[in-house]
Design a protein around this motif. Structure first.
Motif, PDB file in Angstrom:
ATOM      1  N   VAL A  28      33.241   5.424  26.557  1.00  0.00           N
ATOM      2  CA  VAL A  28      34.379   5.527  25.646  1.00  0.00           C
ATOM      3  C   VAL A  28      35.663   5.489  26.442  1.00  0.00           C
ATOM      4  O   VAL A  28      35.691   5.797  27.635  1.00  0.00           O
ATOM      5  N   GLU A  29      36.727   5.115  25.784  1.00  0.00           N
ATOM      6  CA  GLU A  29      38.036   5.107  26.422  1.00  0.00           C
ATOM      7  C   GLU A  29      38.514   6.540  26.590  1.00  0.00           C
ATOM      8  O   GLU A  29      38.496   7.323  25.632  1.00  0.00           O
ATOM      9  N   PRO A  30      38.934   6.934  27.782  1.00  0.00           N
ATOM     10  CA  PRO A  30      39.371   8.317  27.983  1.00  0.00           C
ATOM     11  C   PRO A  30      40.562   8.660  27.095  1.00  0.00           C
ATOM     12  O   PRO A  30      41.481   7.863  26.922  1.00  0.00           O
ATOM     13  N   ARG A  31      40.526   9.834  26.525  1.00  0.00           N
ATOM     14  CA  ARG A  31      41.645  10.351  25.746  1.00  0.00           C
ATOM     15  C   ARG A  31      41.435  11.839  25.573  1.00  0.00           C
ATOM     16  O   ARG A  31      40.329  12.358  25.747  1.00  0.00           O
ATOM     17  N   GLY A  32      42.487  12.536  25.245  1.00  0.00           N
ATOM     18  CA  GLY A  32      42.367  13.958  24.960  1.00  0.00           C
ATOM     19  C   GLY A  32      41.768  14.189  23.588  1.00  0.00           C
ATOM     20  O   GLY A  32      41.794  13.319  22.713  1.00  0.00           O
ATOM     21  N   THR A  33      41.213  15.380  23.393  1.00  0.00           N
ATOM     22  CA  THR A  33      40.615  15.713  22.092  1.00  0.00           C
ATOM     23  C   THR A  33      41.401  16.783  21.343  1.00  0.00           C
ATOM     24  O   THR A  33      40.998  17.209  20.267  1.00  0.00           O
ATOM     25  N   ARG A  76      32.987  23.817  24.350  1.00  0.00           N
ATOM     26  CA  ARG A  76      34.078  24.440  25.104  1.00  0.00           C
ATOM     27  C   ARG A  76      35.153  23.438  25.499  1.00  0.00           C
ATOM     28  O   ARG A  76      36.340  23.752  25.515  1.00  0.00           O
ATOM     29  N   ASP A  77      34.739  22.186  25.808  1.00  0.00           N
ATOM     30  CA  ASP A  77      35.709  21.170  26.192  1.00  0.00           C
ATOM     31  C   ASP A  77      36.265  20.407  24.996  1.00  0.00           C
ATOM     32  O   ASP A  77      37.049  19.474  25.155  1.00  0.00           O
ATOM     33  N   ALA A  78      35.855  20.793  23.793  1.00  0.00           N
ATOM     34  CA  ALA A  78      36.346  20.216  22.535  1.00  0.00           C
ATOM     35  C   ALA A  78      36.006  18.737  22.375  1.00  0.00           C
ATOM     36  O   ALA A  78      36.625  18.047  21.585  1.00  0.00           O
ATOM     37  N   ARG A  79      34.984  18.281  23.099  1.00  0.00           N
ATOM     38  CA  ARG A  79      34.578  16.882  22.924  1.00  0.00           C
ATOM     39  C   ARG A  79      33.474  16.749  21.868  1.00  0.00           C
ATOM     40  O   ARG A  79      33.413  15.740  21.170  1.00  0.00           O
ATOM     41  N   ASP A  94      29.488  13.347  19.360  1.00  0.00           N
ATOM     42  CA  ASP A  94      30.526  13.026  20.338  1.00  0.00           C
ATOM     43  C   ASP A  94      31.745  12.513  19.574  1.00  0.00           C
ATOM     44  O   ASP A  94      31.698  11.454  18.939  1.00  0.00           O
ATOM     45  N   LEU A  95      32.844  13.251  19.635  1.00  0.00           N
ATOM     46  CA  LEU A  95      34.039  12.875  18.880  1.00  0.00           C
ATOM     47  C   LEU A  95      34.693  11.613  19.423  1.00  0.00           C
ATOM     48  O   LEU A  95      35.390  10.910  18.685  1.00  0.00           O
TER      49      LEU A  95
END
Length: 400
Positions: A28-33, A76-79, A94-95
């Motif tokens: 996936v393309e990296p991005r914040g969640t 915990r990592d909100a992914r 997986d969001l």
């Protein structure tokens, strides 16, 4: 029953994690969640993954089973979103990729779950069979089972439904046993889970909540008036009763839907809670739990939720008054706005700093996003039978 170590899979459960699609999570393309969230679409068994900054639906995840009373927790990592289905399904989504990474059918009837403080364990509350099951959060491999057994009036050992399961500080879980009339606590810090049970806490606890600082666990009672409180700082003192008049009272007014205790609001040193069977929001002193005020509202409240800055409380209602949301100013104690988001409003969720509120209207098939300062409608999103709305900031909040 002897339980294995918490970090060792419990093979006896016979539950295997199932990957959806290929074995590896797609790139996936990296991005914040931090600005992501999900909306439960109960009619189609799907999740709508949403971007709260752009106020739009990014993708839909299907194949999640019966979501008629589903809840969602985050890693915990909100992914990853953990979806607890009513049919006993537990799914890890997986969001970023919009894929189900793991899924297990872990019981016949489930009613929610929680994530441990360190993020390593997922706990699931089960109606059938009654009890709590623990799973590894990365693999969904089973770790332990804690049956909710008790002796009924005939002296038989039977299982109770488990309700009101929450995470507590110190890698503990707390929950209530409906038929048994108990509160139980699981400590997962040892090689095996240590279970402490508090008996005779009141008749038929139907739901539970934990305060935002993780100190107090409160169970609502369906069979009698009042609430049961466990101070997690001093569990040796046992359970005490608070707000003895909280309930339907002698008139036994009809209740179309029991309030959700996790929808309580805490604003300053006050707790704001839905009255049972009454068109009122109650304000209680959060120190001594005495009732301070009753505020008249549009209908029987279900969720009473505080904006993050605690200046406003938003309220939705049970059938037949469930097409309205009211906003109360916590300083003046007055209803300052009545909103009409659509038919059958089921849930509300604030963005992390409270500038926006998202509201689901199941029977209108839409989600409405409001500016909480001006009450302007910022967006309307089409969604089939939306219910629960959950944003990823819950990953870092106790009990949510």
């Amino acid at each position: 029953m002897k339980l294995p170590g918490l970090r060792t899979p419990l093979i006896a459960l016979g539950l295997a994690a199932m990957l959806a699609g290929c074995q590896a999570t797609p790139p996936v393309e990296p991005r914040g969640t931090g600005d992501l969230g999900v909306v439960v679409e109960r009619a189609t068994g799907s999740l709508a993954v949403v971007d709260t900054s752009e106020r739009r639906i990014l993708t839909r995840v299907e194949g999640l089973g019966d979501l008629s009373h589903a809840s969602v927790k985050f890693s915990r990592d909100a992914r990853y979103a953990f979806v607890f289905g009513r049919d006993g399904g537990l799914s890890r989504v997986d969001l970023l990729s919009g894929e189900i990474t793991h899924r297990v059918m872990q019981s016949g009837n489930s009613i929610g779950g929680a994530i441990s403080q360190d993020g390593s364990l997922v706990a699931v509350a089960n109606y059938e069979p009654g009890g709590v099951r623990l799973f590894d959060s990365e693999t969904l491999e089973p770790v332990a089972e804690i049956p909710a057994t008790y002796r009924n009036a005939q002296g038989e050992t039977v299982r109770s439904k488990v309700v009101g399961l929450v995470d507590a500080p110190g890698n503990r879980f707390v929950y209530s046993l409906f038929e048994a009339g108990e509160i139980a606590m699981i400590d997962t810090n040892g090689e095996t889970p240590a279970v402490t049970r508090f008996r005779d806490i009141g008749e038929a606890p139907y739901d539970g909540l934990i305060g935002p600082n993780g100190r107090y666990y409160i169970a609502g009672l369906f069979g009698e008036d009042g609430l049961a409180l466990l101070d997690l700082w001093h569990v040796e003192e046992g359970v005490t009763r608070i707000l003895p008049d909280y309930g339907r009272g002698e008139k036994r007014l009809p209740v179309y839907k029991m309030p959700h205790l996790e929808g309580w609001a805490v604003a300053g040193d006050e707790a704001w809670l839905p009255a049972v069977g009454r068109h009122e929001v109650l304000v209680a002193d959060a120190d001594d739990w005495s009732l301070k005020e009753r505020i008249p509202v549009h209908g029987q409240p279900i969720f009473v939720m505080s904006r993050p800055d605690e200046r406003q409380v938003w309220v939705n209602f049970a059938h037949p008054d469930n097409d309205v949301v009211q906003v109360i100013d916590t300083e003046t104690r007055r209803v300052i706005r009545t909103l009409s988001p659509g038919e059958a409003v089921l849930h509300m969720e604030f963005t992390p700093k409270g500038e926006h509120a998202w509201v689901s209207a199941r029977d209108s098939d839409r989600i409405t996003v409001y500016d909480t300062r001006t009450f302007e409608v910022l967006a309307t999103l089409e969604s089939e039978s939306p219910s629960g709305i959950f944003f990823t900031d819950r990953a870092h909040r106790i009990g949510l």
